[in-house]
Design a protein around this motif. Structure first.
Motif, PDB file in Angstrom:
ATOM      1  N   ALA A 180       0.845  -1.190   0.000  1.00 32.56           N
ATOM      2  CA  ALA A 180       0.000   0.000   0.000  1.00 32.56           C
ATOM      3  C   ALA A 180       0.883   1.244   0.000  1.00 32.56           C
ATOM      4  CB  ALA A 180      -0.915   0.003   1.223  1.00 32.56           C
ATOM      5  N   ILE A 181       0.747   2.067  -1.022  1.00 32.16           N
ATOM      6  CA  ILE A 181       1.482   3.327  -1.107  1.00 32.16           C
ATOM      7  C   ILE A 181       0.636   4.413  -0.474  1.00 32.16           C
ATOM      8  CG2 ILE A 181       2.529   5.038  -2.635  1.00 32.16           C
ATOM      9  CD1 ILE A 181       2.960   2.828  -4.677  1.00 32.16           C
ATOM     10  N   ARG A 182       1.135   5.062   0.572  1.00 35.86           N
ATOM     11  CA  ARG A 182       0.357   6.106   1.232  1.00 35.86           C
ATOM     12  C   ARG A 182       1.128   7.421   1.270  1.00 35.86           C
ATOM     13  NH1 ARG A 182       0.076   3.932   7.518  1.00 35.86           N
ATOM     14  NH2 ARG A 182       2.321   3.694   7.850  1.00 35.86           N
TER      15      ARG A 182
ATOM     16  N   VAL B 246       0.527  -7.354   4.808  1.00 36.05           N
ATOM     17  CA  VAL B 246       0.398  -5.965   4.361  1.00 36.05           C
ATOM     18  C   VAL B 246       1.673  -5.192   4.694  1.00 36.05           C
ATOM     19  CG1 VAL B 246      -0.871  -3.813   4.628  1.00 36.05           C
ATOM     20  CG2 VAL B 246      -2.097  -5.998   4.629  1.00 36.05           C
ATOM     21  N   ARG B 247       2.159  -4.462   3.703  1.00 32.03           N
ATOM     22  CA  ARG B 247       3.318  -3.584   3.902  1.00 32.03           C
ATOM     23  C   ARG B 247       3.006  -2.217   3.326  1.00 32.03           C
ATOM     24  NH1 ARG B 247       9.110  -3.923   0.651  1.00 32.03           N
ATOM     25  NH2 ARG B 247      10.025  -2.016   1.522  1.00 32.03           N
ATOM     26  N   TYR B 248       3.298  -1.186   4.097  1.00 31.80           N
ATOM     27  CA  TYR B 248       3.111   0.183   3.629  1.00 31.80           C
ATOM     28  C   TYR B 248       4.413   0.721   3.043  1.00 31.80           C
ATOM     29  CZ  TYR B 248      -1.437   0.670   5.935  1.00 31.80           C
ATOM     30  OH  TYR B 248      -2.743   0.526   6.310  1.00 31.80           O
ATOM     31  N   LEU B 249       4.263   1.494   1.978  1.00 31.42           N
ATOM     32  CA  LEU B 249       5.354   2.288   1.427  1.00 31.42           C
ATOM     33  C   LEU B 249       4.949   3.746   1.540  1.00 31.42           C
ATOM     34  CD1 LEU B 249       6.038   0.264  -1.858  1.00 31.42           C
ATOM     35  CD2 LEU B 249       7.408   0.219   0.231  1.00 31.42           C
TER      36      LEU B 249
ATOM     37  N   GLU C  51      -4.358   8.375   6.388  1.00 34.87           N
ATOM     38  CA  GLU C  51      -5.087   7.925   5.201  1.00 34.87           C
ATOM     39  C   GLU C  51      -4.510   6.568   4.802  1.00 34.87           C
ATOM     40  OE1 GLU C  51      -6.293  10.394   2.032  1.00 34.87           O
ATOM     41  OE2 GLU C  51      -6.250  12.243   3.215  1.00 34.87           O
ATOM     42  N   ASP C  52      -4.851   5.573   5.635  1.00 33.07           N
ATOM     43  CA  ASP C  52      -4.311   4.239   5.461  1.00 33.07           C
ATOM     44  C   ASP C  52      -5.361   3.306   4.850  1.00 33.07           C
ATOM     45  OD1 ASP C  52      -6.057   3.805   7.574  1.00 33.07           O
ATOM     46  OD2 ASP C  52      -4.460   3.718   9.085  1.00 33.07           O
ATOM     47  N   LEU C  53      -5.155   2.002   4.984  1.00 40.57           N
ATOM     48  CA  LEU C  53      -6.075   1.033   4.401  1.00 40.57           C
ATOM     49  C   LEU C  53      -7.388   0.935   5.166  1.00 40.57           C
ATOM     50  CD1 LEU C  53      -3.520  -1.778   3.554  1.00 40.57           C
ATOM     51  CD2 LEU C  53      -4.879  -0.509   1.883  1.00 40.57           C
TER      52      LEU C  53
ATOM     53  N   GLY D 204      -4.950   8.062  -5.487  1.00 36.49           N
ATOM     54  CA  GLY D 204      -4.502   6.856  -6.180  1.00 36.49           C
ATOM     55  C   GLY D 204      -5.305   6.588  -7.432  1.00 36.49           C
ATOM     56  N   ALA D 205      -6.622   6.799  -7.374  1.00 33.75           N
ATOM     57  CA  ALA D 205      -7.469   6.611  -8.549  1.00 33.75           C
ATOM     58  C   ALA D 205      -7.150   7.648  -9.618  1.00 33.75           C
ATOM     59  CB  ALA D 205      -8.939   6.702  -8.142  1.00 33.75           C
TER      60      ALA D 205
END
Length: 239
Positions: A6-8, A29-32, A13-15, A91-92
């Motif tokens: 997940a790119i944040r 799950v890993r955040y970038l 404003e996370d998942l 992201g969209a």
């Protein structure tokens, strides 16, 4: 174990409600962090799912925020691979831009809880389970529907709220992932934007409290339906 990257752009404003669902389905799950991590050094192509989250900047702000160029490169690579990709809000918009569609300011802010109006195609999509449950909107930009994509939903303020590409790409202008039980983080994090837009955070808080049960359940159902689709259509690659 399946992997989800997940790119944040902001910590809060996370998942949201999507994260425990992914964990329950066996995803690690890993955040970038787009602002501090060098996306060029991460093998994003290897992830079973890539999610690009929202943020208070524009998809065309790469002259101001150069990391957007790296995000676009990651998204383009993902689109070419035809592997599962989810974009939310910014992201969209980045997905739309990567597909050659326009992204521009609406001239107004759409902030608050309101239901989506689904297109006929949307009624046949995973979003259909949302029904009339209000979801969180928090944006001032909008995307055009890319060539070859399918428009799924809109609102009176923003005609293009969601699109899909095949079964592997879902782009949501709204924040379906946002947990109404965590709304205070949004109200504080975006306090200046709310003040500039003349929006009373107390009204948003009241609406969020009323949706504490129904919205997470509806969001979980919609994301479950989409994950079922992509896992069937996009089987894991052999290690």
């Amino acid at each position: 174990m399946k992997t989800a990257l997940a790119i944040r752009h902001l910590d809060f404003e996370d998942l949201g409600t999507l994260e425990p669902l992914l964990a329950a389905r066996g995803y690690a799950v890993r955040y970038l962090d787009a602002t501090t991590d060098d996306l060029r050094t991460v093998n994003t192509a290897a992830a079973d799912l890539l999610v690009v989250l929202g943020g208070p900047i524009s998809a065309f702000d790469d002259a101001i925020y150069p990391f957007i160029g790296d995000e676009l490169a990651v998204i383009l690579q993902r689109l070419k691979s035809q592997r599962p990709l989810l974009g939310i809000c910014l992201g969209a918009q980045l997905i739309a831009r990567a597909l050659g569609a326009g992204v521009a300011s609406m001239g107004v802010k759409e902030i608050g809880f309101a239901p989506l109006t689904l297109t006929p195609e949307g009624e046949a999509s995973p979003l259909a389970v949302l029904g009339k449950v209000p979801v969180l909107h928090w944006h001032g930009d909008r995307f055009d529907i890319p060539a070859g994509a399918t428009r799924l939903a809109g609102t009176p303020s923003c005609a293009n709220q969601a699109f899909s590409v095949g079964r592997h790409v879902l782009a949501l202008q709204c924040h379906l992932e946002a947990d109404p039980r965590q709304i205070e983080r949004w109200l504080v994090g975006h306090a200046c934007e709310l003040a500039q837009a003349g929006i009373d955070p107390r009204a948003l808080r009241t609406d969020a409290q009323a949706l504490q049960s129904s919205l997470p359940l509806a969001a979980r159902a919609a994301f479950t339906a989409w994950l079922d689709e992509i896992e069937a259509a996009c089987p894991r690659e052999a290690p």
